[in-house]
Design an enzyme around this catalytic site. Structure first.
Site, PDB file in Angstrom:
ATOM      1  CE  LYS A 195      -3.420  -2.672  -0.318  1.00  0.00           C
ATOM      2  NZ  LYS A 195      -4.367  -3.286   0.558  1.00  0.00           N
TER       3      LYS A 195
HETATM    4  C1  LIG Z   1      -5.410  -4.463   0.797  1.00  0.00           C
HETATM    5  C2  LIG Z   1      -6.887  -4.309   0.790  1.00  0.00           C
HETATM    6  C3  LIG Z   1      -7.683  -4.655   1.890  1.00  0.00           C
HETATM    7  C4  LIG Z   1      -7.140  -5.384   3.075  1.00  0.00           C
HETATM    8  O1  LIG Z   1      -6.135  -4.700   3.713  1.00  0.00           O
HETATM    9  P1  LIG Z   1      -5.291  -5.472   4.858  1.00  0.00           P
HETATM   10  O2  LIG Z   1      -4.633  -4.348   5.602  1.00  0.00           O
HETATM   11  O3  LIG Z   1      -4.326  -6.353   4.154  1.00  0.00           O
HETATM   12  O4  LIG Z   1      -6.255  -6.217   5.690  1.00  0.00           O
HETATM   13  C5  LIG Z   1      -9.022  -4.363   1.860  1.00  0.00           C
HETATM   14  N1  LIG Z   1      -9.589  -3.794   0.788  1.00  0.00           N
HETATM   15  C6  LIG Z   1      -8.865  -3.467  -0.310  1.00  0.00           C
HETATM   16  C7  LIG Z   1      -9.549  -2.816  -1.462  1.00  0.00           C
HETATM   17  C8  LIG Z   1      -7.492  -3.741  -0.346  1.00  0.00           C
HETATM   18  O5  LIG Z   1      -6.784  -3.446  -1.438  1.00  0.00           O
END
Ligand SMILES: *Cc1c(COP(=O)(O)O)cnc(C)c1O
Length: 392
Positions: A195
């Site tokens: 991210k």
């Molecule tokens: C990465 C992601 C998640 C989950 O995030 P985590 O921190 O890994 O639990 C949820 N929704 C979207 C759209 C994502 O890209």
């Protein structure tokens, strides 16, 4: 294209998709955290929460750091009062965690197809699937582009629905001057390694209502009435009560140690990704692929993903051939996402078929994400462009 299986790598080492930009400050802070002896939820988490709240221009009593966005989504559902018998509307163009969080709350997920241009949930499609059981809308700001929040909030007000924003791609996103995650009732963020800002694993939840966030802090730590920071601070031992059956969703100081330094570079990282985005837009524009739609003037795009749509009729190569062709050339790529109804679990449980959500199905079968990280060098970016051009 006959020699597709014999492509030479465009570089010696493999370019890992989504590798984060980590500085010496993060490394030093993790080391001091370890040396301090306080690894769990403590002062660094509190600092990270304050920094994040300041960035979002909200009071720091309205945020809670957790160990993932999935956790943030789950406890938002519970705090929103959503449970068995309720329906929550979301997009078929998302990561499975979005839908799983709805299911874990006991509610039933209902999908509304996307706008094929923005790749975001379509407000018209939301209206079309509202029933007397609908309790909430869960929009995902796909790739960092904000959803049509005015239309979504109008629908929510009209039908008395909660709005939970999945901001996993959207840390920096703004819609008409409003920051993503502060428009609906809840905003859920991810600091997973790929991210825009990372803590390894990690998440943040932001709630408009103070009672909701207070409940979520309890839910995130076993349902205990006082969090560990208060309990173990030098103020002395305090007894706690378990007031509900909570979860183990708290963030550690070890994670926040990374996050507090990442937050300092949030602006420069986004600028770098915007630069790469513009280069891709420019250099790939002559190719027979669909590039991302232009960014609206009244929006701030978080530039989380750069997606290409590969239509084999126009490209002479299928999406999956493009994926392996890039990998062969030592370029890591991603797919965001095969539409949710492509997965067997949801087909079996809800009877969903990909064809029922044609826009998401088509995009999901054609989309490829190419590297877009602040860690990329100019040479990395050139390598990606060369590799894509070799295939197209
Ligand atoms: C990465 C992601 C998640 C989950 O995030 P985590 O921190 O890994 O639990 C949820 N929704 C979207 C759209 C994502 O890209």
């Amino acid at each position: 294209m006959g020699n597709r299986n014999h492509l030479k790598p465009v570089r010696d080492n493999f370019l890992v998709f989504g590798s984060p930009a980590i500085g010496e400050d993060e490394i030093d802070e993790v080391v001091s955290c370890l040396r301090s002896g306080w690894l769990g939820t403590g002062p660094r988490v509190a600092q990270f929460e304050r920094d994040f709240a300041a960035y979002k221009l909200v009071d720091n009593t309205h945020v809670a750091a957790v160990n993932s966005c999935t956790a943030a989504l789950h406890i938002s559902m519970i705090a929103a009062g959503i449970g068995p018998g309720d329906e929550v509307i979301t997009t078929p163009m998302t990561f499975c965690a979005t839908v799983n969080a709805i299911i874990h709350s006991g509610a039933t997920p209902v999908l509304a197809d996307i706008d094929p241009l923005t790749l975001n949930i379509s407000p018209e499609m939301i209206e079309a699937v509202i029933t007397p059981h609908t309790r909430a809308i869960l929009p995902v700001h796909f790739a960092g582009r904000p959803c049509e929040m005015d239309a979504i909030m109008t629908i929510a007000d009209k039908h008395g629905l909660k709005v939970i924003e999945d901001c996993a791609h959207a840390i920096e996103t703004e819609y008409k001057g409003k920051k993503a995650g502060t428009i609906g009732d809840f905003g859920c963020f991810s600091f997973y390694i790929t991210k825009n800002i990372v803590t390894g694993e990690g998440g943040m939840v932001l709630a408009r209502n103070l009672k909701d966030i207070e409940r979520m802090k309890i839910l995130a730590l076993h349902g205990m009435s006082k969090d560990a920071w208060n309990r173990f601070s030098d103020a002395g031992y305090k007894h706690y009560q378990v007031v509900e059956c909570g979860f183990k969703y708290n963030m550690m100081d070890l994670q926040a140690a990374i996050g507090i330094h990442q937050m300092k570079r949030i602006k420069s990282y986004r600028e770098r990704r915007e630069e790469i985005w513009s280069l891709y837009m420019d250099k790939l524009s002559g190719l027979p692929v669909t590039l991302p739609a232009p960014v609206n003037e009244d929006q701030v795009h978080a530039f989380h993903l750069f997606t290409l749509q590969i239509d084999d009729n126009e490209c002479g190569i299928s999406r999956d051939e493009f994926l392996s062709g890039m990998t062969e050339q030592n370029i890591g790529i991603g797919v965001h996402y095969m539409s949710i109804p492509e997965h067997i679990y949801y087909q079996d449980r809800f009877g969903w078929r990909p064809e029922d959500f044609p826009n998401a199905m088509k995009i999901g079968r054609q989309t490829v994400s190419i590297p877009l990280s602040a860690a990329l060098t100019d040479t990395d970016v050139e390598n990606v462009i060369t590799a894509a051009k070799n295939l197209l």
